[in-house]
Design an enzyme around this catalytic site. Structure first.
Site, PDB file in Angstrom:
ATOM      1  N   ARG A  80       4.421  24.916  68.276  1.00 39.64           N
ATOM      2  CA  ARG A  80       5.701  24.011  68.032  1.00 39.64           C
ATOM      3  C   ARG A  80       5.028  22.613  67.717  1.00 39.64           C
ATOM      4  O   ARG A  80       3.841  22.221  68.212  1.00 39.64           O
ATOM      5  CB  ARG A  80       6.521  23.774  69.303  1.00 39.64           C
ATOM      6  CG  ARG A  80       7.326  25.143  69.896  1.00 39.64           C
ATOM      7  CD  ARG A  80       7.991  24.887  70.965  1.00 39.64           C
ATOM      8  NE  ARG A  80       8.764  26.162  71.489  1.00 39.64           N
ATOM      9  CZ  ARG A  80       8.292  27.374  71.800  1.00 39.64           C
ATOM     10  NH1 ARG A  80       7.220  27.351  72.125  1.00 39.64           N
ATOM     11  NH2 ARG A  80       9.188  28.388  72.064  1.00 39.64           N
ATOM     12  N   HIS A 105       6.124  27.555  64.289  1.00 41.19           N
ATOM     13  CA  HIS A 105       5.551  28.907  63.695  1.00 41.19           C
ATOM     14  C   HIS A 105       5.346  28.542  62.105  1.00 41.19           C
ATOM     15  O   HIS A 105       5.743  29.551  61.553  1.00 41.19           O
ATOM     16  CB  HIS A 105       6.067  29.834  64.161  1.00 41.19           C
ATOM     17  CG  HIS A 105       5.530  30.459  65.400  1.00 41.19           C
ATOM     18  ND1 HIS A 105       4.780  29.778  66.304  1.00 41.19           N
ATOM     19  CD2 HIS A 105       6.280  31.367  66.259  1.00 41.19           C
ATOM     20  CE1 HIS A 105       4.652  30.490  67.604  1.00 41.19           C
ATOM     21  NE2 HIS A 105       5.519  31.257  67.733  1.00 41.19           N
ATOM     22  N   HIS A 179       0.385  37.096  65.787  1.00 48.59           N
ATOM     23  CA  HIS A 179       1.675  37.233  66.814  1.00 48.59           C
ATOM     24  C   HIS A 179       1.904  38.683  67.258  1.00 48.59           C
ATOM     25  O   HIS A 179       3.098  38.930  67.380  1.00 48.59           O
ATOM     26  CB  HIS A 179       2.832  36.226  66.255  1.00 48.59           C
ATOM     27  CG  HIS A 179       3.674  35.888  67.276  1.00 48.59           C
ATOM     28  ND1 HIS A 179       4.398  36.600  68.269  1.00 48.59           N
ATOM     29  CD2 HIS A 179       4.019  34.452  67.483  1.00 48.59           C
ATOM     30  CE1 HIS A 179       5.256  35.550  68.884  1.00 48.59           C
ATOM     31  NE2 HIS A 179       4.692  34.721  68.647  1.00 48.59           N
ATOM     32  N   SER A 180       0.978  39.481  67.342  1.00 47.74           N
ATOM     33  CA  SER A 180       1.397  40.634  67.674  1.00 47.74           C
ATOM     34  C   SER A 180       1.715  40.721  69.428  1.00 47.74           C
ATOM     35  O   SER A 180       1.335  40.244  70.144  1.00 47.74           O
ATOM     36  CB  SER A 180      -0.157  41.525  67.609  1.00 47.74           C
ATOM     37  OG  SER A 180      -0.106  42.051  66.350  1.00 47.74           O
ATOM     38  N   TYR A 181       2.555  41.740  69.657  1.00 46.83           N
ATOM     39  CA  TYR A 181       3.036  41.947  70.885  1.00 46.83           C
ATOM     40  C   TYR A 181       2.489  43.317  71.293  1.00 46.83           C
ATOM     41  O   TYR A 181       2.727  44.226  71.003  1.00 46.83           O
ATOM     42  CB  TYR A 181       4.608  42.352  71.007  1.00 46.83           C
ATOM     43  CG  TYR A 181       5.759  41.167  70.691  1.00 46.83           C
ATOM     44  CD1 TYR A 181       6.476  40.606  71.777  1.00 46.83           C
ATOM     45  CD2 TYR A 181       5.647  40.275  69.515  1.00 46.83           C
ATOM     46  CE1 TYR A 181       7.242  39.399  71.278  1.00 46.83           C
ATOM     47  CE2 TYR A 181       6.325  39.238  68.968  1.00 46.83           C
ATOM     48  CZ  TYR A 181       7.140  38.880  70.100  1.00 46.83           C
ATOM     49  OH  TYR A 181       8.105  37.870  69.883  1.00 46.83           O
ATOM     50  N   ASP A 252       5.013  31.556  78.850  1.00 45.99           N
ATOM     51  CA  ASP A 252       5.025  31.081  77.398  1.00 45.99           C
ATOM     52  C   ASP A 252       4.087  29.925  77.195  1.00 45.99           C
ATOM     53  O   ASP A 252       4.453  28.831  76.631  1.00 45.99           O
ATOM     54  CB  ASP A 252       6.376  30.768  76.798  1.00 45.99           C
ATOM     55  CG  ASP A 252       6.356  30.695  75.517  1.00 45.99           C
ATOM     56  OD1 ASP A 252       5.325  31.072  74.757  1.00 45.99           O
ATOM     57  OD2 ASP A 252       7.513  30.412  74.740  1.00 45.99           O
ATOM     58  N   GLU A 313      -1.875  34.758  71.680  1.00 47.47           N
ATOM     59  CA  GLU A 313      -2.033  34.143  70.629  1.00 47.47           C
ATOM     60  C   GLU A 313      -3.251  33.056  70.682  1.00 47.47           C
ATOM     61  O   GLU A 313      -3.097  31.992  71.097  1.00 47.47           O
ATOM     62  CB  GLU A 313      -0.676  33.293  70.265  1.00 47.47           C
ATOM     63  CG  GLU A 313       0.486  34.253  70.200  1.00 47.47           C
ATOM     64  CD  GLU A 313       2.005  33.427  70.421  1.00 47.47           C
ATOM     65  OE1 GLU A 313       1.899  32.644  69.642  1.00 47.47           O
ATOM     66  OE2 GLU A 313       2.692  33.712  71.185  1.00 47.47           O
TER      67      GLU A 313
END
Length: 350
Positions: A80, A105, A179-181, A252, A313
């Protein structure tokens, strides 16, 4: 080792290609040249069963319309930027306000939403897909014509690396991540609440109600943010700590890494026995436990829900341009940018 190329879909009349990298151990990396998205990663569990360990979709339309940044490369700036503006060399730049009046992003049409050129390299000891994109001056409000290159490399040691390279003809901002989960249970059989995370980090960034850094670094000692000896994800999800609560029940948060390129991030799933060790040259890692993931729709046939994946990340610290005490994201004119993050896939040694 080999790479397989197929058509994944089309954006209007332009084809989008998928690339499947397979090493001699049977590990697979699936990616597409739309947003450099990693669609699948297939690794063995402790019993030798090969399954997918990331969240994603099997069609392009969902990546274009429904994706919460699944598997993509994020840029020009990951994270952000407060007020969606920044000052650089005496000039104020205004960016897209795409989250609560802030910029996140890379904006409405960031690197995750463009088609990259792609080329492949196959060698005896490694295979690569190299993605390139030229971001024009003023795209999403950022200055400078920026030439980007993202290289995905897989070797026979089950090591997967992402290298980012960039150069701009004007001083600009650059803060890249993937940004892989991740979900090491295999084919999303379980959520990640019982996953264990170990971080070489003594400090995390305090966030405000808009999930922006307040500028304050907090020592992890005595908190559910202390991952130095390993901690289950569910301890933060169940925590009453106001920082966990404002993040939606979980994490987060940006963590400052104490070491680099020395097994500084380790994720484990005790039931499958899968492990993933992450090493980076970046200053920090944002740990996101998918607290905002929708309860609607499906992810590879599994009902979407909170805590189905965890993002790690690796990047510069969020909103650094508006927090001068943080390490800078500023990329000087004609100065090359390079950053590498490596992922080692393994199993717990019995």
């Amino acid at each position: 080792m080999y790479i397989k190329k197929d058509i994944f879909g089309h954006v209007e009349s332009t084809p989008v290609y998928s690339f499947t990298l397979v090493n001699d151990q049977g590990v697979e990396i699936h990616c597409i040249n739309y947003g450099c998205v990693i669609t699948k990663i297939v690794t063995p569990d402790q019993q030798g069963k090969y399954e997918n360990i990331v969240l994603g979709f099997d069609n392009l339309d969902q990546y274009m319309t429904d994706s919460p940044f699944f598997g993509c490369v994020v840029g020009r700036v990951a994270g952000r930027i407060s007020g969606a503006e920044f000052e650089l060399n005496g000039h104020t730049y205004h960016l897209a306000k795409n989250e609560n009046g802030n910029h996140i992003h890379g904006g409405l049409h960031g690197f995750d939403k463009v088609i990259w050129e792609a080329s492949v390299t196959e060698k005896e000891d490694l295979i690569q897909v190299q993605f390139t994109y030229s971001s024009p001056n003023g795209e999403e409000g950022y200055p400078g014509n920026l030439d980007m290159k993202v290289t995905y490399t897989l070797n026979n040691e089950n090591e997967f690396s992402i290298q980012y390279d960039g150069i701009s003809d004007e001083t600009t901002l650059l803060n890249m991540t993937n940004h892989s989960y991740f979900n090491l249970s295999g084919d999303l059989k379980r959520d990640v609440l019982n996953h264990s995370l170990t971080l070489k980090s003594d400090q995390y960034l305090e966030l405000n109600n808009e999930l922006l850094p307040t500028g304050k670094l907090v020592n992890v000692e005595g908190t559910v943010f202390d991952f130095r000896e390993g901690r289950q994800i569910k301890t933060g999800v169940q925590s009453e700590d106001p920082q966990n609560q404002l993040a939606g029940g979980g994490y987060d948060h940006p963590f400052v890494l104490k070491e680099n390129n020395n097994q500084e991030i380790i994720l484990e799933d005790p039931e499958s026995g899968r492990t993933m060790t992450v090493e980076t040259d970046e200053v920090g890692v944002v740990v996101y436990t998918s607290n905002q993931l929708s309860d609607e729709g499906e992810v590879y046939g599994v009902s979407s829900r909170k805590h189905l994946g965890i993002c790690l990340e690796t990047q510069g610290l969020p909103d650094a341009i508006n927090n001068p005490q943080f390490p800078s994201w500023v990329l000087e004119k004609d100065k090359p940018f390079t950053s590498v993050t490596k992922y080692q896939f393994g199993v717990v040694k019995s």
